[in-house]
Design a protein around this motif. Structure first.
Motif, PDB file in Angstrom:
ATOM      1  N   TYR A  45      51.059  36.195  19.905  1.00  0.00           N
ATOM      2  CA  TYR A  45      49.856  36.914  20.325  1.00  0.00           C
ATOM      3  C   TYR A  45      50.244  38.306  20.784  1.00  0.00           C
ATOM      4  N   ASP A  46      49.333  39.241  20.578  1.00  0.00           N
ATOM      5  CA  ASP A  46      49.579  40.613  21.020  1.00  0.00           C
ATOM      6  C   ASP A  46      49.166  40.832  22.471  1.00  0.00           C
ATOM      7  N   TYR A  47      48.090  40.174  22.883  1.00  0.00           N
ATOM      8  CA  TYR A  47      47.555  40.362  24.234  1.00  0.00           C
ATOM      9  C   TYR A  47      47.057  39.042  24.799  1.00  0.00           C
ATOM     10  N   TYR A  48      47.107  38.947  26.124  1.00  0.00           N
ATOM     11  CA  TYR A  48      46.641  37.790  26.878  1.00  0.00           C
ATOM     12  C   TYR A  48      45.594  38.286  27.865  1.00  0.00           C
ATOM     13  N   VAL A  49      44.482  37.592  27.947  1.00  0.00           N
ATOM     14  CA  VAL A  49      43.480  37.862  28.981  1.00  0.00           C
ATOM     15  C   VAL A  49      43.148  36.548  29.663  1.00  0.00           C
ATOM     16  N   GLY A  50      42.925  36.612  30.972  1.00  0.00           N
ATOM     17  CA  GLY A  50      42.589  35.398  31.698  1.00  0.00           C
ATOM     18  C   GLY A  50      41.869  35.704  32.987  1.00  0.00           C
ATOM     19  N   ALA A  51      41.057  34.746  33.415  1.00  0.00           N
ATOM     20  CA  ALA A  51      40.284  34.909  34.645  1.00  0.00           C
ATOM     21  C   ALA A  51      40.560  33.780  35.621  1.00  0.00           C
ATOM     22  N   THR A  74      46.589  43.137  36.963  1.00  0.00           N
ATOM     23  CA  THR A  74      45.323  42.635  37.493  1.00  0.00           C
ATOM     24  C   THR A  74      44.327  43.781  37.437  1.00  0.00           C
ATOM     25  N   ILE A  75      43.253  43.596  36.663  1.00  0.00           N
ATOM     26  CA  ILE A  75      42.288  44.683  36.480  1.00  0.00           C
ATOM     27  C   ILE A  75      41.009  44.492  37.285  1.00  0.00           C
ATOM     28  N   SER A  76      40.884  43.358  37.954  1.00  0.00           N
ATOM     29  CA  SER A  76      39.837  43.196  38.958  1.00  0.00           C
ATOM     30  C   SER A  76      40.239  42.092  39.903  1.00  0.00           C
ATOM     31  N   MET A  77      39.725  42.180  41.113  1.00  0.00           N
ATOM     32  CA  MET A  77      39.943  41.170  42.139  1.00  0.00           C
ATOM     33  C   MET A  77      38.678  41.110  42.978  1.00  0.00           C
ATOM     34  N   PRO A  78      38.518  40.136  43.847  1.00  0.00           N
ATOM     35  CA  PRO A  78      37.284  40.049  44.617  1.00  0.00           C
ATOM     36  C   PRO A  78      36.954  41.372  45.318  1.00  0.00           C
ATOM     37  N   GLY A  79      35.780  41.876  45.026  1.00  0.00           N
ATOM     38  CA  GLY A  79      35.315  43.111  45.661  1.00  0.00           C
ATOM     39  C   GLY A  79      35.874  44.394  45.071  1.00  0.00           C
ATOM     40  N   GLN A  80      36.694  44.308  44.025  1.00  0.00           N
ATOM     41  CA  GLN A  80      37.271  45.534  43.469  1.00  0.00           C
ATOM     42  C   GLN A  80      37.503  45.413  41.962  1.00  0.00           C
ATOM     43  N   ILE A  81      36.834  46.286  41.233  1.00  0.00           N
ATOM     44  CA  ILE A  81      37.083  46.420  39.809  1.00  0.00           C
ATOM     45  C   ILE A  81      37.884  47.699  39.634  1.00  0.00           C
ATOM     46  N   LYS A  82      39.019  47.590  38.961  1.00  0.00           N
ATOM     47  CA  LYS A  82      39.843  48.776  38.733  1.00  0.00           C
ATOM     48  C   LYS A  82      39.088  49.766  37.843  1.00  0.00           C
ATOM     49  N   SER A  83      39.397  51.034  37.995  1.00  0.00           N
ATOM     50  CA  SER A  83      38.705  52.090  37.256  1.00  0.00           C
ATOM     51  C   SER A  83      39.052  52.044  35.769  1.00  0.00           C
ATOM     52  N   GLU A  84      38.200  52.644  34.981  1.00  0.00           N
ATOM     53  CA  GLU A  84      38.471  52.752  33.553  1.00  0.00           C
ATOM     54  C   GLU A  84      39.794  53.476  33.320  1.00  0.00           C
ATOM     55  N   PHE A  98      46.489  40.587  31.002  1.00  0.00           N
ATOM     56  CA  PHE A  98      45.513  41.153  31.930  1.00  0.00           C
ATOM     57  C   PHE A  98      44.721  40.048  32.608  1.00  0.00           C
ATOM     58  N   GLY A  99      44.674  40.100  33.930  1.00  0.00           N
ATOM     59  CA  GLY A  99      43.928  39.129  34.713  1.00  0.00           C
ATOM     60  C   GLY A  99      42.783  39.799  35.441  1.00  0.00           C
ATOM     61  N   PHE A 100      41.725  39.034  35.658  1.00  0.00           N
ATOM     62  CA  PHE A 100      40.533  39.553  36.327  1.00  0.00           C
ATOM     63  C   PHE A 100      39.759  38.390  36.915  1.00  0.00           C
ATOM     64  N   THR A 101      38.829  38.697  37.816  1.00  0.00           N
ATOM     65  CA  THR A 101      37.972  37.652  38.347  1.00  0.00           C
ATOM     66  C   THR A 101      36.884  37.344  37.334  1.00  0.00           C
ATOM     67  N   ALA A 102      36.524  36.082  37.246  1.00  0.00           N
ATOM     68  CA  ALA A 102      35.548  35.653  36.241  1.00  0.00           C
ATOM     69  C   ALA A 102      34.225  36.398  36.376  1.00  0.00           C
ATOM     70  N   GLN A 103      33.808  36.693  37.592  1.00  0.00           N
ATOM     71  CA  GLN A 103      32.509  37.364  37.768  1.00  0.00           C
ATOM     72  C   GLN A 103      32.508  38.811  37.279  1.00  0.00           C
ATOM     73  N   HIS A 104      33.682  39.377  36.998  1.00  0.00           N
ATOM     74  CA  HIS A 104      33.771  40.757  36.510  1.00  0.00           C
ATOM     75  C   HIS A 104      33.988  40.854  35.003  1.00  0.00           C
ATOM     76  N   LYS A 105      33.954  39.738  34.302  1.00  0.00           N
ATOM     77  CA  LYS A 105      34.287  39.741  32.870  1.00  0.00           C
ATOM     78  C   LYS A 105      33.408  40.687  32.056  1.00  0.00           C
ATOM     79  N   ASP A 106      32.139  40.781  32.392  1.00  0.00           N
ATOM     80  CA  ASP A 106      31.246  41.661  31.627  1.00  0.00           C
ATOM     81  C   ASP A 106      31.517  43.141  31.893  1.00  0.00           C
ATOM     82  N   GLU A 107      32.129  43.453  33.013  1.00  0.00           N
ATOM     83  CA  GLU A 107      32.453  44.847  33.325  1.00  0.00           C
ATOM     84  C   GLU A 107      33.821  45.263  32.788  1.00  0.00           C
ATOM     85  N   VAL A 108      34.822  44.393  32.921  1.00  0.00           N
ATOM     86  CA  VAL A 108      36.185  44.803  32.570  1.00  0.00           C
ATOM     87  C   VAL A 108      36.540  44.601  31.099  1.00  0.00           C
TER      88      VAL A 108
END
Length: 122
Positions: A45-51, A74-84, A98-108
């Motif tokens: 695989y070229d990339y991994y994403v997970g929440a 980590t591109i998001s965590m509770p209360g913080q979405i990293k900038s573009e 790349f890891g992120f919180t599940a609730q931020h999936k539509d943003e990140v």
């Protein structure tokens, strides 16, 4: 390009979003964290994403163990979405997992996948 979806939460939903956003530009697979991270390490695989709930724990634990911190972000965590700009910079640095919180999936995910496509020229 091949993208593997791991993490602890919402794998099916995340894979569906990734598939829609990539619009045929990548093969998407869902795997357990260990299989996904090992697949990236082996070049399957070229990339991994997970929440998960924290964006770094269950989302990236195996990737961090197998790929090292220089390949993970980590591109998001509770209360913080990293900038573009931050997300783009991490992709440009060559990060593969790349890891992120599940609730931020539509943003990140749109930002992350656009940056990946631009880097890969797809």
């Amino acid at each position: 390009m091949k993208i593997v979806v791991g993490g602890q939460i919402d794998k099916e939903e995340i894979a569906k979003i990734v598939s829609q956003l990539m619009n045929g530009k990548a093969e998407i697979e869902i795997r357990g964290d260990l299989d996904g991270a090992m697949g990236v390490k082996e070049g399957k695989y070229d990339y991994y994403v997970g929440a998960c709930n924290t964006g770094g724990g269950g989302a990236l634990a195996m990737a961090l163990a197998l790929l090292g911190s220089k390949s993970c972000s980590t591109i998001s965590m509770p209360g913080q979405i990293k900038s573009e700009a931050f997300i783009r910079e991490e992709v440009e640095k060559g990060k593969k997992a790349f890891g992120f919180t599940a609730q931020h999936k539509d943003e990140v995910l749109p930002v992350l996948l656009k940056a990946i496509c631009e880097k890969e020229g797809v």
